[in-house]
Design a protein around this motif. Structure first.
Motif: not given
Length: 212
Positions: A126, A128, A147, A149, A152, A174, A184
């Motif tokens: 993901l 961040t 994060r 989501p 990704g 998550v 991440e």
């Protein structure tokens, strides 16, 4: 790994914008979706749009439109699953996702997600960004990153696991990525957060300002 396929996630309800398709809103004479498409397309080997309802409203984008296979609005993971099923039919190993309402995401998104996945059996990463002062205060000094989501790298190999999780009621991204050792990739948030997304009319004005 070869270049992944790309999926633009546009299956949301846009309740804070009064409903409808946020991605069709315009800034600088182009729709948000056009901007997302043009930013993601060079990073991936092929591109599709995840959206529900009448696909004809997106005909000007010239993209395949794939709908959720999970009934009812099941959130972004349902769009990820639709993208993984589409990618599996093409023999792809992975997809990179981007949200339809986030026009300024990094131009090296896919490259850096792939780099972060090195050594993983199933590439799952993901995007961040660092939390800054006010965000850290609100979180009580907890996790120092945000994060994102809907941005990704997702493995086709885990699509049946994801399907089972969604059918079992899982909705939070998550929870599923952590279960499978998701990683991440950290992106800078200066001079502004590149994952800034348009949720409200005020955000749309802000996007116009950022564009200028």
């Amino acid at each position: 790994m070869t270049k992944p396929l790309g999926i633009i996630l546009a299956g949301g309800l846009a309740t804070r914008m009064g409903g409808g398709d946020k991605g069709l809103l315009q800034i600088g004479g182009q729709s948000l979706l056009e901007r997302v498409r043009d930013r993601l397309a060079p990073q991936v080997s092929g591109l599709a749009l995840n959206a529900n309802g009448d696909a004809a409203r997106f005909k000007d984008l010239d993209l395949p439109v794939i709908a959720d296979s999970i009934e009812g609005y099941a959130g972004p993971l349902a769009g990820v699953l639709a993208g993984l099923d589409w990618a599996a039919a093409q023999g792809a190993e992975a997809i990179v996702t981007a949200a339809a309402d986030t026009p300024f995401f990094p131009e090296d998104l896919a490259e850096r997600l792939l780099a972060a996945s090195e050594g993983q059996k199933h590439p799952l990463v993901l995007a961040t960004t660092p939390r800054t002062g006010d965000e850290l205060l609100k979180s009580g000094g907890g996790k120092k990153i945000n994060r994102h989501p809907t941005f990704g790298l997702w493995p086709v190999a885990l699509r049946d696991d994801l399907r089972a999780a969604l059918n079992g009621g899982l909705r939070k991204v998550v929870l599923w990525t952590d279960r499978h050792g998701g990683r991440e990739a950290l992106f800078e948030a200066e001079p502004f957060d590149p994952f800034f997304n348009v949720n409200t009319p005020e955000d749309l004005k802000r996007a116009e300002e950022l564009l200028r």
